[in-house]
Write an enzyme that holds these catalytic residues in place. Structure first.
Site, PDB file in Angstrom:
ATOM      1  N   ASN A 198      12.507  -4.668  -6.281  1.00 11.76           N
ATOM      2  CA  ASN A 198      13.028  -5.995  -5.947  1.00 11.76           C
ATOM      3  C   ASN A 198      13.845  -6.610  -7.077  1.00 11.76           C
ATOM      4  O   ASN A 198      14.298  -7.741  -6.969  1.00 11.76           O
ATOM      5  CB  ASN A 198      11.893  -6.932  -5.540  1.00 11.76           C
ATOM      6  CG  ASN A 198      10.947  -7.252  -6.675  1.00 11.76           C
ATOM      7  OD1 ASN A 198      11.127  -6.819  -7.811  1.00 11.76           O
ATOM      8  ND2 ASN A 198       9.907  -8.002  -6.363  1.00 11.76           N
TER       9      ASN A 198
ATOM     10  N   ALA B 216      12.984  -7.848  -9.827  1.00 11.18           N
ATOM     11  CA  ALA B 216      12.366  -8.995 -10.500  1.00 11.18           C
ATOM     12  C   ALA B 216      12.262  -8.792 -12.007  1.00 11.18           C
ATOM     13  O   ALA B 216      12.326  -9.755 -12.766  1.00 11.18           O
ATOM     14  CB  ALA B 216      10.977  -9.269  -9.915  1.00 11.18           C
ATOM     15  N   THR B 217      12.114  -7.561 -12.453  1.00 15.12           N
ATOM     16  CA  THR B 217      11.987  -7.298 -13.892  1.00 15.12           C
ATOM     17  C   THR B 217      13.339  -7.233 -14.596  1.00 15.12           C
ATOM     18  O   THR B 217      13.381  -7.211 -15.822  1.00 15.12           O
ATOM     19  CB  THR B 217      11.245  -5.970 -14.154  1.00 15.12           C
ATOM     20  OG1 THR B 217      12.011  -4.898 -13.598  1.00 15.12           O
ATOM     21  CG2 THR B 217       9.844  -6.002 -13.573  1.00 15.12           C
TER      22      THR B 217
ATOM     23  N   ASP C   6      11.591  -5.895  -1.299  1.00 20.67           N
ATOM     24  CA  ASP C   6      10.296  -6.385  -1.771  1.00 20.67           C
ATOM     25  C   ASP C   6       9.216  -5.857  -0.827  1.00 20.67           C
ATOM     26  O   ASP C   6       9.378  -5.929   0.398  1.00 20.67           O
ATOM     27  CB  ASP C   6      10.314  -7.919  -1.756  1.00 20.67           C
ATOM     28  CG  ASP C   6       9.106  -8.523  -2.425  1.00 20.67           C
ATOM     29  OD1 ASP C   6       7.973  -8.238  -2.004  1.00 20.67           O
ATOM     30  OD2 ASP C   6       9.295  -9.300  -3.380  1.00 20.67           O
TER      31      ASP C   6
ATOM     32  N   LEU D 268       4.119   2.115  -6.846  1.00 19.80           N
ATOM     33  CA  LEU D 268       3.911   1.604  -8.200  1.00 19.80           C
ATOM     34  C   LEU D 268       4.048   0.086  -8.279  1.00 19.80           C
ATOM     35  O   LEU D 268       3.869  -0.485  -9.353  1.00 19.80           O
ATOM     36  CB  LEU D 268       4.928   2.239  -9.162  1.00 19.80           C
ATOM     37  CG  LEU D 268       4.901   3.761  -9.266  1.00 19.80           C
ATOM     38  CD1 LEU D 268       6.051   4.262 -10.128  1.00 19.80           C
ATOM     39  CD2 LEU D 268       3.573   4.249  -9.802  1.00 19.80           C
TER      40      LEU D 268
ATOM     41  N   ALA E  72       3.389  -3.552  -8.638  1.00 14.42           N
ATOM     42  CA  ALA E  72       2.248  -4.333  -9.101  1.00 14.42           C
ATOM     43  C   ALA E  72       2.743  -5.402 -10.062  1.00 14.42           C
ATOM     44  O   ALA E  72       3.749  -5.223 -10.743  1.00 14.42           O
ATOM     45  CB  ALA E  72       1.230  -3.445  -9.813  1.00 14.42           C
TER      46      ALA E  72
ATOM     47  N   TYR F 133      -6.011  -8.381 -12.719  1.00 16.17           N
ATOM     48  CA  TYR F 133      -5.169  -7.295 -12.195  1.00 16.17           C
ATOM     49  C   TYR F 133      -6.006  -6.054 -11.888  1.00 16.17           C
ATOM     50  O   TYR F 133      -5.879  -5.450 -10.832  1.00 16.17           O
ATOM     51  CB  TYR F 133      -4.046  -6.943 -13.187  1.00 16.17           C
ATOM     52  CG  TYR F 133      -3.482  -5.560 -12.947  1.00 16.17           C
ATOM     53  CD1 TYR F 133      -2.684  -5.308 -11.838  1.00 16.17           C
ATOM     54  CD2 TYR F 133      -3.778  -4.500 -13.801  1.00 16.17           C
ATOM     55  CE1 TYR F 133      -2.183  -4.041 -11.598  1.00 16.17           C
ATOM     56  CE2 TYR F 133      -3.283  -3.240 -13.568  1.00 16.17           C
ATOM     57  CZ  TYR F 133      -2.496  -3.005 -12.463  1.00 16.17           C
ATOM     58  OH  TYR F 133      -2.011  -1.752 -12.208  1.00 16.17           O
TER      59      TYR F 133
ATOM     60  N   LYS G 200      -6.536  -4.196  -8.384  1.00 19.55           N
ATOM     61  CA  LYS G 200      -6.193  -2.775  -8.261  1.00 19.55           C
ATOM     62  C   LYS G 200      -7.364  -2.018  -7.655  1.00 19.55           C
ATOM     63  O   LYS G 200      -7.193  -1.220  -6.726  1.00 19.55           O
ATOM     64  CB  LYS G 200      -5.839  -2.213  -9.646  1.00 19.55           C
ATOM     65  CG  LYS G 200      -5.373  -0.794  -9.649  1.00 19.55           C
ATOM     66  CD  LYS G 200      -3.979  -0.675  -9.113  1.00 19.55           C
ATOM     67  CE  LYS G 200      -3.442   0.722  -9.379  1.00 19.55           C
ATOM     68  NZ  LYS G 200      -2.108   0.896  -8.888  1.00 19.55           N
TER      69      LYS G 200
END
Length: 168
Positions: A48, A50-51, A72, A91, A93, A159, A163
Site C-alpha cells: 500500500n 505506506a512505508t 491495501d 507479510l 503487518a 503486535y 500475530k
C-alpha cells in the site's frame, strides 16, 4: 528483518511455481524478493506504499519478472489479485505498537487483514505462507521451539499478541 532459514527453505520449494504474490513487498526492502526469484517466475509485489520505501522496487534480481500492485489488504479485491497466483506470501503487518494513534489501524491490518488474506487464499485454493515472529515466544531462555506448548508462548508486545491470534 532478516530472512530466516525456514523462509529460505520455503523459497527453495517455490522454485517450481510460476507466479508468487509477495504481499507487503516493500516492508522488508528487497530482502525477500532477492531469495524468492526463481528463474522465469513472475513475482507480484503488492503493497500500500505506506512505508514509502520506493527504492525497494529498484535493482531487483533479473531472474524473475515483476509486477507491482498498489493495494491495501483491508480494502483490495484480494480474490481478483490472488486469482492467478500459485502462492501468496503474507507479510503485511504494522508493528510499532508504541504509537497509540495507530492502534486501531494496527489491529485491523494485523488481524482483519490477515483473516481476509487467509480467506481469499482458501477460497481460491492458493497456497499461503504466513511467517511467524520470534516475538510470540517472549524473552527466550535457551533454545526456542516452534513445537512448544501454547501455554509457553508469552508474546512480548501487542503486535506479538495479535500475530499469535492471527496464527490460530
Amino acid at each position: 528483518r532478516r530472512t530466516t532459514e525456514g523462509e529460505r527453505e520455503v523459497a527453495r520449494g517455490l522454485q517450481s511455481l510460476l507466479r508468487v504474490l509477495l504481499e507487503a513487498a516493500l516492508d522488508d526492502p528487497r530482502e525477500g524478493q532477492r531469495e524468492l526469484a526463481p528463474g522465469g517466475a513472475e513475482i507480484v509485489l503488492l503493497d500500500n506504499l505506506a512505508t514509502e520505501r520506493y527504492a525497494s522496487l529498484y535493482d531487483l534480481p533479473a531472474a524473475a519478472q515483476y509486477q507491482f500492485i498498489e493495494a491495501d489488504v483491508l480494502t483490495a479485491d484480494l480474490s481478483a489479485i490472488f486469482g492467478a497466483a500459485d502462492a501468496v506470501i503474507h507479510l503485511a503487518a504494522l508493528t510499532n505498537t508504541a504509537r497509540e494513534d495507530m492502534r486501531d489501524r494496527m489491529y485491523k491490518v494485523n488481524l482483519e487483514g490477515t483473516a481476509r488474506v487467509a480467506r481469499a487464499c482458501a477460497a481460491l485454493g492458493v497456497g499461503l505462507l504466513f511467517p511467524s515472529t520470534t516475538s510470540v515466544y517472549g524473552v527466550p531462555h535457551g533454545i526456542v521451539s516452534e513445537d512448544c506448548a501454547p501455554q509457553d508462548l508469552r508474546p512480548q508486545s501487542l503486535y506479538a499478541s495479535w500475530k499469535l491470534q492471527s496464527e490460530e
